[in-house]
Scaffold this active site. Sequence first.
Site, PDB file in Angstrom:
ATOM      1  N   GLU A 138      52.213 -26.073  25.943  1.00 18.30           N
ATOM      2  CA  GLU A 138      50.829 -26.469  25.702  1.00 18.30           C
ATOM      3  C   GLU A 138      50.777 -27.311  24.433  1.00 18.30           C
ATOM      4  OE1 GLU A 138      48.274 -23.078  25.685  1.00 18.30           O
ATOM      5  OE2 GLU A 138      48.496 -22.700  27.828  1.00 18.30           O
ATOM      6  N   HIS A 273      37.526 -26.688  22.446  1.00 16.67           N
ATOM      7  CA  HIS A 273      38.561 -26.996  23.433  1.00 16.67           C
ATOM      8  C   HIS A 273      38.289 -28.368  24.026  1.00 16.67           C
ATOM      9  CE1 HIS A 273      41.360 -26.707  26.751  1.00 16.67           C
ATOM     10  NE2 HIS A 273      41.818 -25.578  26.252  1.00 16.67           N
ATOM     11  N   ARG A 322      45.076 -29.383  19.571  1.00 12.70           N
ATOM     12  CA  ARG A 322      43.745 -29.475  20.152  1.00 12.70           C
ATOM     13  C   ARG A 322      42.766 -30.286  19.313  1.00 12.70           C
ATOM     14  NH1 ARG A 322      43.206 -23.258  22.464  1.00 12.70           N
ATOM     15  NH2 ARG A 322      44.507 -23.612  24.292  1.00 12.70           N
ATOM     16  N   HIS A 383      35.346 -23.063  21.693  1.00 12.73           N
ATOM     17  CA  HIS A 383      36.361 -22.257  22.377  1.00 12.73           C
ATOM     18  C   HIS A 383      36.840 -21.073  21.554  1.00 12.73           C
ATOM     19  CE1 HIS A 383      39.517 -21.309  25.164  1.00 12.73           C
ATOM     20  NE2 HIS A 383      40.485 -21.577  24.311  1.00 12.73           N
ATOM     21  N   ARG A 418      43.711 -23.322  15.444  1.00 12.99           N
ATOM     22  CA  ARG A 418      44.639 -22.433  16.133  1.00 12.99           C
ATOM     23  C   ARG A 418      45.587 -23.209  17.047  1.00 12.99           C
ATOM     24  NH1 ARG A 418      44.424 -19.718  21.365  1.00 12.99           N
ATOM     25  NH2 ARG A 418      42.486 -20.843  21.746  1.00 12.99           N
TER      26      ARG A 418
END
Length: 581
Positions: A138, A273, A322, A383, A418
Site C-alpha cells: 500500500e 483518505h 496518503r 479517514h 499515518r
Amino acid sequence: MTGPEASTRSGARIPRALAAPAPGWTTSADVIVVGSGIAGLTCALRLREQVDRVLLVTKTVLDEGSTAWAQGGIAAALHPEDSPEEHLEDTLVAGVGLCDRDAVEALVTEGPKRVRELVALGAEFDRDAEGEIKLTREGGHHRDRIAHAGGDATGREISRALIAALDRVIDDPGIEVVEHALVVDLLQSEPGSGPHSGEGEGAPVVGVTLHVIGEGQLDGVGAAYARAVVLATGGLGQIYTSTTNPPVATGDGMAAALRAGARITDLEFIQFHPTVLFLGEGSTGQQPLISEAVRGEGAFLVDGTGRRIMEGRHELADLAPRDVVARAILETMREQGTDHVFLDARHLGGAFLEERFPSIVASCRSLGFDPATDLLPVAPAQHYASGGVATDLRGRTSLPGLYACGECSCTGVHGANRLASNSLLEGLVFASRIAADIPERIAAGELPEVVVPTTPTHAGGEGSGPGALLDSSQRLAVQRAMTVGSGPVRSAESTASTARELGELSALPPSTAAPGPRTWETTNLLHLGQALTELAHRRAETRGGHVRSDFPDRDDDRWLVRQSVVVAPDRSLTVTERSMP
C-alpha cells in the site's frame, strides 16, 4: 525524546463535564476497558488472564466498531526479505518528521509477533499456494508487508476472531461485557490524593460514568469504578460531513479525556483518505472507501481527460503516502474546477477484482459503479485521526489511572500522517503493552482498589452546569463548519471562521439541549472541533494530511514541533509545543 515546552492560552472554553443525570447505579472492576475494536478486545482478553475482574463496555454491540471496516489489512514485516528497520523507515517518512521514534520502534519490532498471535487465536489471513500469508503493498511502503483477509475484509476477520475468543470465555466471572454503553465522562478523585498521588499531571481517574440502554440495574446513567480505565473508543470521523468512519465514531472517549484535563496531542493531523467513492454533492455520513490496496494491485488515478495524476509527482507514483496522493487530487480538482477525479481499475479484470476485493466490488455495484468496466469517481474524505489522547510507551496518559490505545490515543507512532495499515498494528501492540503494565502495577501496589462511594460520584462538579450541552439538531452545523474551515484545505481565515462558528454554537442557550446520547455525541464533536481548530489555526504550514493554502510549504525551521492541548481548571485551553529533534 522531545525538546523544551512552550505554553499559551486559547480563547476557547470547554466545560469539565457534560450535563447528565446523577448516576443511579454503581458497579466496579479491577479494570474498565471502553471500546470493542482491535485495541479494546485485545486489551480486555489479555487482562482477563491476569486480573480478577475486567469490565468491557462498548457503545453499540461488539462488532460495530471501526476495526470491522478496515479493508486493506495490517502491516508487519513478515516476509523474510523485509525487516522491522525498513518498516520503521517507511513509517518515519510518512510521519513527516513528527513521529516518536521509540514508539515506532516498539510498533515494528513487536508487530510481527502480535500478528502471529492473532493467527494462533484464530484469525484466518489470505494465504498463497504454499500456505504462507499473502502480502501486498500500500501507499508509502517499499515492501509487500500488508497481510489481508477475505480479500478486502481484514478488519472484519480480525474482529470476528477476537470476538470468538471473547465468546469462549464469556461465562468466566472474571470478565463482563456491557453493550449499548456510552461513556459520558471520567470520574476523578482530587488531585494529589488517593492511590495515584504524585503521578501524572491532573486529577486521578477512578472510573467512568456510563449511559446504558438496558434492563434492570444497568439502565440509564451509572458510575463504574476501577483501579484503571483504558480508553479504546476509536476515532472522531463524524466531526466532518463526509467520512469513512462508522456512525459510532463521535470521539466520545477522546472528548471525555479532554474535559477531564488529559493531554491531547497532534489533533490537527487528520488523515483524509484519497480514494473515497464520490456519491455527489451533499452526500454526508459514512462514505464507501476504495482501499489503497486496489492501487497496490495496479489501479491508478486519472483526471477527466484520462491523464494519470500521480506520474512525476513522487517516486512511488500512485503508491505515494496518503497525504501526497490526497494533495495531488485536491490540486487537480482545484485546477480543473471539479469535485472528484477517477480511479481506473478496469485493466485488472472482473475475475481478479471479484476475488481480491469482493466487498469493494459489491459495494460499488450496489451504488451503480462496476470497477471492472467503469472509472470510479473518487475524492478525499476524512479517514483517520493521527492524534488523540497522549500516551507513553506503556499506554499511560497524563492523568493517573487512565490509559488509552487505538485510534483515540496518540502514541507518537503516526506523526503528521499515518502510514497505511499501521493502525490495526498499533492497536495490537499498545493494547498488549497496557495489558502487561496494569497487572505489574497492581502487584506492586501502585493501583490499589478504589472504594466505591455510597452515593455515586457526579462527574465534573461545576463543569456540568449550564452551557455544557449542544443540541443534536446542531450536529450538521458543527460538521459543515469543520469541513469548510478545518478540513483537508485550511487557512488562517478559514480556521478563524470555524472557531467563531463553533464558539457561537457553544454559547447557545442550554435549555434547548436535553441530556441524552445524541446530544452528548454532538457536544463531544463540538469540544473536539474547538480543540482541533485551535491547533489547525496555529500550525502555519502544510504538513501531513492537510493543506494550508496560505502556507503551502512545510516549514521545519518553525514547525518541527508537536502541539498539545489541555483543558485548564478554569475551562480554558492551554496549548503546548514540544520541539522535535
